[in-house]
Design an enzyme around this catalytic site. Structure first.
Site, PDB file in Angstrom:
ATOM      1  N   ARG A   1      14.007  36.698  -9.192  1.00  0.00           N
ATOM      2  CA  ARG A   1      13.156  35.481  -9.295  1.00  0.00           C
ATOM      3  C   ARG A   1      11.743  36.139  -9.589  1.00  0.00           C
ATOM      4  O   ARG A   1      11.249  36.466  -8.568  1.00  0.00           O
ATOM      5  CB  ARG A   1      13.445  34.459  -8.175  1.00  0.00           C
ATOM      6  CG  ARG A   1      12.387  33.429  -8.419  1.00  0.00           C
ATOM      7  CD  ARG A   1      12.821  32.161  -7.874  1.00  0.00           C
ATOM      8  NE  ARG A   1      14.340  31.215  -8.135  1.00  0.00           N
ATOM      9  CZ  ARG A   1      14.132  30.612  -9.117  1.00  0.00           C
ATOM     10  NH1 ARG A   1      13.202  30.471 -10.059  1.00  0.00           N
ATOM     11  NH2 ARG A   1      15.319  29.945  -9.440  1.00  0.00           N
TER      12      ARG A   1
ATOM     13  N   LYS B   1      20.187  38.655 -10.035  1.00  0.00           N
ATOM     14  CA  LYS B   1      18.884  37.804 -10.388  1.00  0.00           C
ATOM     15  C   LYS B   1      17.908  38.092  -9.755  1.00  0.00           C
ATOM     16  O   LYS B   1      17.803  38.621  -8.567  1.00  0.00           O
ATOM     17  CB  LYS B   1      19.605  36.404  -9.971  1.00  0.00           C
ATOM     18  CG  LYS B   1      18.259  35.373 -10.283  1.00  0.00           C
ATOM     19  CD  LYS B   1      18.981  34.112 -10.217  1.00  0.00           C
ATOM     20  CE  LYS B   1      18.281  33.097  -9.232  1.00  0.00           C
ATOM     21  NZ  LYS B   1      18.819  31.947  -9.061  1.00  0.00           N
TER      22      LYS B   1
ATOM     23  N   ASP C   1       0.877  -1.157  -0.034  1.00  0.00           N
ATOM     24  CA  ASP C   1      -0.050  -0.060   0.134  1.00  0.00           C
ATOM     25  C   ASP C   1       1.055   1.270   0.079  1.00  0.00           C
ATOM     26  O   ASP C   1       0.448   2.396   0.044  1.00  0.00           O
ATOM     27  CB  ASP C   1      -0.968   0.068   1.233  1.00  0.00           C
ATOM     28  CG  ASP C   1      -0.111  -0.031   2.604  1.00  0.00           C
ATOM     29  OD1 ASP C   1       1.111  -0.038   2.523  1.00  0.00           O
ATOM     30  OD2 ASP C   1      -0.803  -0.086   3.608  1.00  0.00           O
TER      31      ASP C   1
HETATM   32  C1  R5P Z   1      18.718  30.001  -6.236  1.00  0.00           C
HETATM   33  O1  R5P Z   1      18.663  31.142  -5.684  1.00  0.00           O
HETATM   34  C2  R5P Z   1      19.878  28.966  -6.293  1.00  0.00           C
HETATM   35  O2  R5P Z   1      21.300  29.378  -5.899  1.00  0.00           O
HETATM   36  C3  R5P Z   1      20.091  28.340  -7.773  1.00  0.00           C
HETATM   37  O3  R5P Z   1      20.483  29.593  -8.585  1.00  0.00           O
HETATM   38  C4  R5P Z   1      18.651  28.030  -8.027  1.00  0.00           C
HETATM   39  O4  R5P Z   1      18.110  27.180  -7.166  1.00  0.00           O
HETATM   40  C5  R5P Z   1      18.688  27.341  -9.529  1.00  0.00           C
HETATM   41  O5  R5P Z   1      17.440  26.991  -9.876  1.00  0.00           O
HETATM   42  P1  R5P Z   1      17.218  26.873 -11.537  1.00  0.00           P
HETATM   43  O6  R5P Z   1      18.212  25.941 -11.956  1.00  0.00           O
HETATM   44  O7  R5P Z   1      15.644  26.100 -11.415  1.00  0.00           O
HETATM   45  O8  R5P Z   1      17.173  28.059 -12.124  1.00  0.00           O
END
Ligand code: R5P
Length: 296
Positions: A195, A193, A36
């Site tokens: 996000r 960077k 299971d």
């Molecule tokens: C995030 O800030 C980490 O240091 C990496 O840059 C990140 O996790 C990379 O993720 P991905 O390959 O999805 O862009």
């Protein structure tokens, strides 16, 4: 006296590498699945300190549940201190609440491991972007120890690149970029960077002169590969020579992560064996063993 090493099911090779460096013996609990889907663990009775090795990829949730059951069982069977070696510690990217109601999963995970009886965690190049090591350690009573693979990654890149400029994709990677540049007797820079979402990022290139030069990109995790891909594209556009990407944890989500890096123009990928993959050219077992000698 050497500690007993217990190998979780995720990475027996790492347990063996650490044991070899320590001259210790490895025991393998039985880890099975009932029809299971329930996890079933049978472990040996060990008194004193136990080193339990389990990485958290692939299947982080499965690996976490196995750790929970195994740690609790080891304590019940006589272990006094459990030092969990978790070369890739998952959930560390979920370290803050970006929106109302969002879980801080790393805290929940550490609380779960604490309750199960884990006393220490030894991990490699932790994702400490918003929190420092002390803040992460302060979330529970678990002592968290970090080792770095950067020296070994930089050394490995030296087999392929000539005095490379070292580039980190974001401010948080500066500690690794700086160290690698020192070792390679070169210089470094970090990009900006932003996000936008878990799958979308934006990289702002700097006015970095890489024309005709080898470049080493260094980061902790490659997951989708998008971060490094964008960096590679911008370096290619600036006329870089050979471009290698070195990363500690090759999460490589999706089939296209590594292929996408090559398509963008990366010529060499180097990762460690915190997660086994075809680019695992660096064994972190010895550096983990060294840390264990210090803390045991
Ligand atoms: C995030 O800030 C980490 O240091 C990496 O840059 C990140 O996790 C990379 O993720 P991905 O390959 O999805 O862009």
């Amino acid at each position: 006296m050497s500690p007993v090493i217990i190998a979780g099911s995720s990475h027996p090779g790492m347990a063996l590498s650490i044991a070899q460096a320590l001259g210790a013996k490895v025991l393998f609990p039985v880890v099975e699945k009932f029809p299971d889907g329930e996890t079933h663990v049978v472990a040996p009775s060990i008194n004193g300190t136990v080193v339990y090795v389990q990485t958290m990829h692939p299947y982080p949730n499965e690996m976490l549940m196995e750790m929970e059951f195994t740690a609790d069982l080891l304590k019940e069977l006589g272990a006094e201190r459990i030092v969990a070696v978790v070369p890739y510690l998952a959930y560390t990217r979920q370290d803050t609440r970006h929106m109302d109601g969002e879980g801080i999963a790393v805290k929940t995970m550490l609380r779960m491991l604490e309750k199960a009886g884990v006393n220490d965690i030894v991990s490699v190049d932790l994702h400490l972007h918003r929190l420092g090591l002390q803040e992460l350690s302060g979330m529970t009573s678990i002592r968290i120890h970090e080792v770095s693979a950067v020296d070994a990654l930089a050394k490995e890149s030296g087999r392929y690149l000539k005095k490379p400029v070292v580039v980190g994709p974001d401010a948080e990677s500066e500690r690794w970029a700086k160290r690698a540049a020192e070792l390679l007797d070169s210089h470094y820079d970090v990009l900006e960077k932003n996000r936008i979402s878990p799958t979308e990022i934006e990289i702002r290139p700097k006015t970095l002169d890489v024309k005709g030069q080898d470049v080493l990109i260094i980061d902790d995790i490659v997951s989708t590969g998008d971060t490094i891909k964008k960096v590679v594209e911008s370096l290619r556009a600036k006329g870089a020579n050979k471009i290698a990407a070195a990363f500690t944890h090759g999460v490589l989500s999706g089939e296209d992560a590594a292929a996408g890096l090559y398509r963008a123009g990366a010529t060499y990928l180097i990762s460690t064996n915190t997660i086994n993959n075809e680019f695992s050219r660096v064994d972190v077992g010895p550096v983990i063993a060294q840390k264990l000698k210090e803390i045991l």
